[in-house]
Design an enzyme around this catalytic site. Structure first.
Site, PDB file in Angstrom:
ATOM      1  N   ASP A  33       0.712  -1.427   0.155  1.00 51.94           N
ATOM      2  CA  ASP A  33      -0.019  -0.049  -0.238  1.00 51.94           C
ATOM      3  C   ASP A  33       0.733   1.229  -0.181  1.00 51.94           C
ATOM      4  O   ASP A  33       0.584   2.325  -0.873  1.00 51.94           O
ATOM      5  CB  ASP A  33      -0.994   0.110   1.126  1.00 51.94           C
ATOM      6  CG  ASP A  33      -1.844   1.188   1.096  1.00 51.94           C
ATOM      7  OD1 ASP A  33      -2.578   1.327   0.138  1.00 51.94           O
ATOM      8  OD2 ASP A  33      -2.172   1.757   2.117  1.00 51.94           O
TER       9      ASP A  33
ATOM     10  N   CYS B  80     -21.558  -3.591 -18.017  1.00 57.11           N
ATOM     11  CA  CYS B  80     -21.919  -3.261 -16.629  1.00 57.11           C
ATOM     12  C   CYS B  80     -21.443  -1.721 -16.169  1.00 57.11           C
ATOM     13  O   CYS B  80     -20.069  -1.690 -16.273  1.00 57.11           O
ATOM     14  CB  CYS B  80     -21.546  -4.354 -15.406  1.00 57.11           C
ATOM     15  SG  CYS B  80     -21.951  -3.857 -13.936  1.00 57.11           S
TER      16      CYS B  80
ATOM     17  N   CYS C  69     -21.396   0.377 -10.554  1.00 56.52           N
ATOM     18  CA  CYS C  69     -20.605   0.851  -9.773  1.00 56.52           C
ATOM     19  C   CYS C  69     -20.393   2.431  -9.931  1.00 56.52           C
ATOM     20  O   CYS C  69     -20.394   3.249  -8.957  1.00 56.52           O
ATOM     21  CB  CYS C  69     -19.286   0.432  -9.500  1.00 56.52           C
ATOM     22  SG  CYS C  69     -18.259   0.327 -11.176  1.00 56.52           S
TER      23      CYS C  69
ATOM     24  N   CYS D 193     -21.887   5.479  -7.297  1.00 59.03           N
ATOM     25  CA  CYS D 193     -20.890   6.057  -6.708  1.00 59.03           C
ATOM     26  C   CYS D 193     -21.622   7.318  -6.176  1.00 59.03           C
ATOM     27  O   CYS D 193     -22.271   8.229  -6.908  1.00 59.03           O
ATOM     28  CB  CYS D 193     -19.833   6.656  -7.510  1.00 59.03           C
ATOM     29  SG  CYS D 193     -18.633   7.578  -6.407  1.00 59.03           S
TER      30      CYS D 193
ATOM     31  N   CYS E 182     -15.444   3.812   2.151  1.00 52.85           N
ATOM     32  CA  CYS E 182     -16.586   3.751   1.621  1.00 52.85           C
ATOM     33  C   CYS E 182     -16.617   2.304   0.803  1.00 52.85           C
ATOM     34  O   CYS E 182     -15.513   2.225   0.048  1.00 52.85           O
ATOM     35  CB  CYS E 182     -16.729   5.004   0.748  1.00 52.85           C
ATOM     36  SG  CYS E 182     -18.475   4.720  -0.309  1.00 52.85           S
TER      37      CYS E 182
ATOM     38  N   CYS F 258     -18.933   0.952  -4.157  1.00 51.57           N
ATOM     39  CA  CYS F 258     -18.588   0.582  -5.535  1.00 51.57           C
ATOM     40  C   CYS F 258     -18.377  -0.994  -5.202  1.00 51.57           C
ATOM     41  O   CYS F 258     -18.253  -1.528  -6.488  1.00 51.57           O
ATOM     42  CB  CYS F 258     -17.769   1.291  -5.837  1.00 51.57           C
ATOM     43  SG  CYS F 258     -15.956   1.257  -5.236  1.00 51.57           S
TER      44      CYS F 258
END
Length: 376
Positions: free
Chosen positions: A134, A191, A194, A198, A240, A243
């Protein structure tokens, strides 16, 4: 032992130390990703949390000059919180994003990568290794994509066939030329769920994200939350998951077999008013092990105040007034005043006006007026 046999041994060992999927790619520069990064910065989409220059982020040899390969790992995490406390009037709850459930994933992945490195060096001590999780300069998602662990969906997450989007990613640059895996050629097709769902329109298509509009980013900032986003943050304290929650590729997936990912419902879905009264020591002892508190207590408390305003929780008004009048931090004071106006409506006018001249900070005064302007 040839390269293919070595690779198979690494794959087999990885499965015994809590790694759910593993892939291999070369240490060649990420040329296509470099072009995307240039556009990303040009469009002003960056969050400010990114590490390294564009060259460092796209050239593995800038991190390890002897690099020949990169090993990418994925560890699935749970997305269902069993026995979670209910949020109800008088006992409103906030929520931490799923990636922050359990042990800080930086620690969790580093432990696995350390074991993997030790195993590799037990076979060939001359191999140089450099692991990242990360906060490293390489893009975990881009490395995972090129390593065949999944494709990058329109939500910007790596979609793995076994884990969906709910996985922690990390990588290890090595000075050994492991055979590379093929990229997973898949896509979201038509698709667009998401992107459509959002809350702030942060997803701009083709897996790109405008970080400055993303709720996950906004919940981690330390200043005042931009007014236009306060109404959609809801009860989110950190991150969050929208999505990911709406992604069809996540249906039926819930990774729960890792013993070191321990879920604590009362901590992951905490009572909001208690967060406003907690001391620094108590906060660190209770929440310090979560990845979601890396920015400290202030953003969490600000978000808790926004959540109380979202719920119109009248029982919290006395506490919010105490916070507004006594807290030394302008962001917390101002947000508390704003929340009082949102919750009490016309009944807050007299209180806000009586306190207005008591405050000297102009940002706090602005928040006081913002809180009541819709009801005055």
């Amino acid at each position: 032992m040839n390269r293919h046999e070595f690779k198979e041994k690494v794959i087999e060992y990885a499965s015994t130390i809590g790694i759910d999927d593993i892939g291999f790619t070369t240490a060649e520069p990420f040329t296509e990703f470099k072009a995307k990064l240039i556009d990303y910065y040009k469009n002003g989409y960056e969050s400010g949390f990114e590490t390294g220059t564009i060259e460092e982020r796209t050239n593995p040899k800038a991190s390890l000059p002897s690099a020949k390969s990169i090993i990418s790992i994925a560890v699935g995490y749970p997305n269902k919180l069993r026995n979670a406390p209910k949020s109800k009037r008088g006992d409103r709850r906030g929520i931490f994003a799923r990636a922050s459930w359990g042990m800080d994933y930086h620690t969790l992945l580093r432990k696995r990568l350390e074991k993997l490195e030790a195993y590799i060096k037990s076979i060939d001590p001359s191999i140089e290794c450099k692991s990242m999780v990360d906060t490293g300069v390489l893009s975990d998602r881009e490395v995972a994509r090129r390593s065949g662990l999944g494709f990058i969906g329109k939500n910007g997450f790596v979609i793995n066939p076994k884990l969906g989007t709910y996985s922690y990613l990390g990588e290890m640059i090595v000075s050994y030329p492991f055979p590379e895996d093929e990229e997973l050629l898949d896509s979201c097709g038509d698709c667009n769920i998401c992107v459509d769902r959002c809350p702030t329109g942060a997803l701009v298509g083709d897996g790109q994200l405008n970080s400055k509009k993303c709720i996950s980013f906004l919940t981690q900032t330390k200043g005042f939350m931009p007014v236009q986003y306060r109404g959609v943050v809801g009860n989110r304290l950190y991150g969050c998951d929208t999505c990911q929650q709406v992604c069809p590729r996540n249906r039926g997936i819930n990774t729960e077999h890792h013993e070191d990912i321990v879920l604590e419902p009362e901590i992951l879905k905490p009572e909001l008013t208690s967060l406003l009264k907690i001391s620094n020591r108590e906060f660190k002892e209770t929440y310090g092990h979560l990845a979601g508190v890396w920015r400290g207590k202030k953003p969490i408390q600000r978000n808790a105040i926004l959540a109380l305003a979202h719920y119109k929780e009248e029982s919290a008004l006395d506490l919010l007034k105490e916070v507004a009048e006594t807290d030394p931090r302008p962001v917390i004071k101002g947000t508390a005043y704003w929340a009082i106006g949102q919750i009490a409506g016309n009944d807050a006018l007299e209180y806000i006006y009586s306190r207005y001249n008591e405050e000297t900070d102009q940002e706090i005064k602005q928040e006081m007026l913002l809180g009541i302007q819709e009801v005055s």
